[in-house]
Scaffold this motif. Structure first.
Motif, PDB file in Angstrom:
ATOM      1  N   GLU A  34       0.923  -1.133  -0.205  1.00 60.78           N
ATOM      2  CA  GLU A  34       0.042  -0.019  -0.185  1.00 60.78           C
ATOM      3  C   GLU A  34       0.832   1.304   0.115  1.00 60.78           C
ATOM      4  O   GLU A  34       0.555   2.303  -0.766  1.00 60.78           O
ATOM      5  CB  GLU A  34      -1.111   0.038   1.257  1.00 60.78           C
ATOM      6  CG  GLU A  34      -1.950  -1.091   1.226  1.00 60.78           C
ATOM      7  CD  GLU A  34      -2.914  -0.766   0.215  1.00 60.78           C
ATOM      8  OE1 GLU A  34      -3.619   0.270  -0.020  1.00 60.78           O
ATOM      9  OE2 GLU A  34      -3.669  -1.856  -0.417  1.00 60.78           O
ATOM     10  N   SER A  35       2.006   1.479   0.644  1.00 66.40           N
ATOM     11  CA  SER A  35       2.865   2.286   0.674  1.00 66.40           C
ATOM     12  C   SER A  35       3.429   2.545  -0.496  1.00 66.40           C
ATOM     13  O   SER A  35       3.555   3.857  -0.923  1.00 66.40           O
ATOM     14  CB  SER A  35       3.832   1.944   1.773  1.00 66.40           C
ATOM     15  OG  SER A  35       3.508   2.062   2.923  1.00 66.40           O
ATOM     16  N   MET A  37       2.246   1.823  -3.475  1.00 69.64           N
ATOM     17  CA  MET A  37       1.396   2.115  -4.506  1.00 69.64           C
ATOM     18  C   MET A  37       1.197   3.720  -4.203  1.00 69.64           C
ATOM     19  O   MET A  37       1.005   4.207  -5.233  1.00 69.64           O
ATOM     20  CB  MET A  37       0.053   1.123  -4.468  1.00 69.64           C
ATOM     21  CG  MET A  37       0.092   0.003  -4.846  1.00 69.64           C
ATOM     22  SD  MET A  37      -1.096  -1.156  -4.520  1.00 69.64           S
ATOM     23  CE  MET A  37      -2.620  -0.203  -4.543  1.00 69.64           C
ATOM     24  N   SER A  38       0.925   3.972  -3.006  1.00 69.37           N
ATOM     25  CA  SER A  38       0.801   5.590  -2.643  1.00 69.37           C
ATOM     26  C   SER A  38       1.920   6.331  -3.029  1.00 69.37           C
ATOM     27  O   SER A  38       1.800   7.342  -3.780  1.00 69.37           O
ATOM     28  CB  SER A  38       0.652   5.644  -1.343  1.00 69.37           C
ATOM     29  OG  SER A  38       0.436   6.999  -0.688  1.00 69.37           O
ATOM     30  N   ILE A  39       3.122   6.017  -3.031  1.00 71.25           N
ATOM     31  CA  ILE A  39       4.427   6.860  -3.307  1.00 71.25           C
ATOM     32  C   ILE A  39       4.360   6.907  -4.984  1.00 71.25           C
ATOM     33  O   ILE A  39       4.777   7.996  -5.321  1.00 71.25           O
ATOM     34  CB  ILE A  39       5.610   6.064  -2.938  1.00 71.25           C
ATOM     35  CG1 ILE A  39       5.521   6.377  -0.976  1.00 71.25           C
ATOM     36  CG2 ILE A  39       6.859   6.801  -3.435  1.00 71.25           C
ATOM     37  CD1 ILE A  39       6.679   5.266  -0.634  1.00 71.25           C
ATOM     38  N   LEU A  41       2.174   7.030  -7.141  1.00 70.36           N
ATOM     39  CA  LEU A  41       0.978   7.390  -7.873  1.00 70.36           C
ATOM     40  C   LEU A  41       1.444   8.793  -8.495  1.00 70.36           C
ATOM     41  O   LEU A  41       2.211   9.355  -8.206  1.00 70.36           O
ATOM     42  CB  LEU A  41      -0.191   7.951  -6.887  1.00 70.36           C
ATOM     43  CG  LEU A  41      -1.175   6.918  -6.168  1.00 70.36           C
ATOM     44  CD1 LEU A  41      -2.011   7.392  -5.184  1.00 70.36           C
ATOM     45  CD2 LEU A  41      -1.750   6.415  -7.359  1.00 70.36           C
ATOM     46  N   ASN A  44       1.086  12.199  -6.653  1.00 70.48           N
ATOM     47  CA  ASN A  44       1.879  12.263  -5.609  1.00 70.48           C
ATOM     48  C   ASN A  44       3.482  12.700  -6.253  1.00 70.48           C
ATOM     49  O   ASN A  44       4.204  13.331  -5.903  1.00 70.48           O
ATOM     50  CB  ASN A  44       2.361  11.070  -4.856  1.00 70.48           C
ATOM     51  CG  ASN A  44       0.984  10.796  -4.020  1.00 70.48           C
ATOM     52  OD1 ASN A  44       0.133  11.901  -3.543  1.00 70.48           O
ATOM     53  ND2 ASN A  44       0.833   9.586  -3.377  1.00 70.48           N
TER      54      ASN A  44
END
Length: 69
Positions: A34-35, A37-39, A41, A44
């Motif tokens: 999850e981390s 994937m968030s980074i 994006l 971001n």
């Protein structure tokens, strides 16, 4: 250009994965995913790009020299 984007995405994902493993070694694997994937994006990354003013590196030399005057 799409193949270069594919390679770039792969390299970025690998590097982010490596850094997460180095800094968050005991984090739950689901949270690591999850981390990552968030980074990676686009939204971001665009914020980081703007914050670091990396767009200046993409400007032509003529544009840079006229802005400095």
């Amino acid at each position: 250009f799409e193949i270069l984007e594919f390679y770039g995405d792969s390299v970025l994902s690998e590097k982010v994965s490596y850094l997460l493993i180095q800094t968050r070694r005991f984090m739950n694997p689901h949270l690591l995913t999850e981390s990552r994937m968030s980074i990676v994006l686009n939204e971001n990354l665009a914020r980081v790009f703007d914050g670091l003013q990396l767009h200046k590196l993409l400007e032509s030399p003529n544009e840079l020299s006229t802005k400095d005057k």
